[in-house]
Scaffold this motif. Structure first.
Motif, mmCIF file in Angstrom:
data_model
loop_
_atom_site.group_PDB
_atom_site.id
_atom_site.type_symbol
_atom_site.label_atom_id
_atom_site.label_comp_id
_atom_site.label_asym_id
_atom_site.label_seq_id
_atom_site.Cartn_x
_atom_site.Cartn_y
_atom_site.Cartn_z
ATOM 1 N N GLY A 1 -4.562 -33.645 3.985
ATOM 2 C CA GLY A 1 -3.376 -32.583 3.847
ATOM 3 C C GLY A 1 -2.999 -32.276 2.533
ATOM 4 N N LEU A 2 -2.947 -30.961 2.213
ATOM 5 C CA LEU A 2 -2.438 -30.555 0.904
ATOM 6 C C LEU A 2 -1.675 -29.542 1.008
ATOM 7 N N ILE B 1 -6.482 -29.665 5.837
ATOM 8 C CA ILE B 1 -5.370 -28.877 6.194
ATOM 9 C C ILE B 1 -4.029 -28.790 5.320
ATOM 10 N N GLU B 2 -3.564 -27.259 5.392
ATOM 11 C CA GLU B 2 -2.513 -26.918 4.679
ATOM 12 C C GLU B 2 -1.091 -27.119 5.500
ATOM 13 N N VAL B 3 -0.289 -27.957 4.673
ATOM 14 C CA VAL B 3 0.942 -28.121 5.012
ATOM 15 C C VAL B 3 2.054 -27.561 4.538
ATOM 16 N N CYS C 1 -1.574 -35.961 10.743
ATOM 17 C CA CYS C 1 -1.817 -36.311 11.831
ATOM 18 C C CYS C 1 -0.671 -35.695 12.739
ATOM 19 N N GLN C 2 0.354 -35.032 12.061
ATOM 20 C CA GLN C 2 1.485 -34.362 12.944
ATOM 21 C C GLN C 2 0.977 -32.659 13.035
ATOM 22 N N HIS C 3 0.104 -32.401 12.176
ATOM 23 C CA HIS C 3 -0.108 -30.919 12.063
ATOM 24 C C HIS C 3 -0.723 -30.161 13.215
ATOM 25 N N ARG C 4 -0.388 -29.018 13.666
ATOM 26 C CA ARG C 4 -0.955 -28.602 14.875
ATOM 27 C C ARG C 4 -2.330 -28.405 14.836
ATOM 28 N N ASP C 5 -3.081 -28.499 13.572
ATOM 29 C CA ASP C 5 -4.553 -28.279 13.539
ATOM 30 C C ASP C 5 -5.279 -29.574 13.680
ATOM 31 N N PHE C 6 -4.480 -30.556 13.563
ATOM 32 C CA PHE C 6 -5.238 -31.779 13.554
ATOM 33 C C PHE C 6 -5.956 -32.216 14.877
#
Length: 321
Positions: free
Chosen positions: A59-60, A84-86, A119-124
């Motif tokens: 994540g970045l 993944i962009e957070v 791991c919380q991101h919608r794209d994970f």
């Protein structure tokens, strides 16, 4: 340069965190860079196996630092499509301070880093689905340690799904006590990670530190990891090389003599890259250890985690002969 077609059929992903690095004296001129254990492995793996394009999963943020890091990784041949962009988060940061005696100390600012939100991101979930088509996923204990307990469970569940899909899991414990609540907490979570792993590339000192032991024989360390279900175990022994253990067989891959050790940063990370590069080429475990030792010996003769490209190219050419 001779070609090695076997590697073209392999797809490898690496899960972890890369941080902004500041080096130099506080409130003085400081050099900016970036670094991380798994990122070091990704860079060396990409260099050793041209065309492999290992995928880096992390994540970045959406900031300038994050964009420049991604650009640098791409220039090294790393696939960044699963970065993944957070929103609202930044990369973690650490500073290296060197005292008058040359001793280094580290200071970290990573509690709110974007990588911790992976791991919380919608794209994970979609990243996990993509990884089901890969041959191997590599991560370290740090990849797990930086997560909340809930996210640790999410990552382990994802790895279990990948394993069920036929993806091999490779892990290096890379035990860092400051990232864990306690040694027993680390043992519990790393034990769960080992139970999902096909390949363990561990350092004897880390395993002793984790268990509160001292100078444990490599064979005892390997036996413990085999008891958890790990099929291939490699115990890195520094200048002595590495011990490998597989299906009841074991042996020692002798280390390479180095007269001038400059900096041991990334020695283990580069070993892992050399091992995985040889694995991609279809080599046996003893040969994989040989190339891990070879690269690590070259890396520790240079300052910093990532050595000049031409120094890595020498190993690449040898592997391809």
């Amino acid at each position: 340069m001779a070609s090695t077609p076997k590697f073209q059929q392999k797809k490898i992903a690496i899960i972890g965190e890369c941080m902004i690095e500041l080096s130099g004296q506080p409130f003085s001129t400081q050099e900016q860079n970036f670094g991380g254990d798994t990122l070091n492995t990704a860079v060396y793996l990409s260099r050793l196996v041209p065309g492999l394009a290992p995928s880096y999963v992390t994540g970045l943020g959406q900031d300038t630092y994050s964009r420049q890091m991604v650009s640098a990784w791409q220039s090294e041949g790393i696939d960044t499509s699963m970065v993944i962009e957070v929103n609202g988060k930044l990369p973690g940061m650490y500073a290296i301070e060197i005292d008058p005696q040359g001793e280094r100390s580290f200071h970290y600012w990573r509690n709110e880093s974007a990588a911790r939100q992976l791991c919380q991101h919608r794209d994970f979930p979609s990243v996990v689905e993509t990884l089901k088509a890969f041959d191997l996923v590599y991560l370290s204990g740090i990849s797990l340690a930086i997560l909340s307990d809930q996210d640790k469970r999410s990552l382990l569940l994802a790895l279990e799904q990948l394993k069920q899909s036929g993806v091999r899991i490779a892990v290096d414990s890379n035990y860092r006590p400051r990232l864990w609540r306690s040694g027993s907490d680390a043992c519990e979570w790393l034990g769960k990670l080992y139970q999902l792993s096909d390949i363990a590339l561990v350092t004897a000192e880390d395993e002793d530190l984790l268990l509160g032991m001292k100078n444990s024989p490599a064979g005892i360390i390997a036996k413990r990891l085999h008891s958890m279900g790990v099929k291939q175990v490699v115990v890195k022994l520094g200048s002595e090389g590495a011990m490998w253990s597989l299906y009841g067989l074991n042996g020692i891959a002798a280390g390479n003599k180095v007269d001038n050790v400059v900096d041991t940063t990334a020695a283990g990370d580069s070993f892992n890259a050399g091992f995985l590069a040889a694995w991609c080429m279809g080599m046996e475990i003893d040969e994989c250890c040989h190339w891990g030792n070879k690269l690590a010996a070259r890396v520790i003769q240079h300052k910093g985690a990532i050595i000049p490209l031409d120094q890595t190219r020498y190993i690449t050419e040898l592997m391809s002969i």
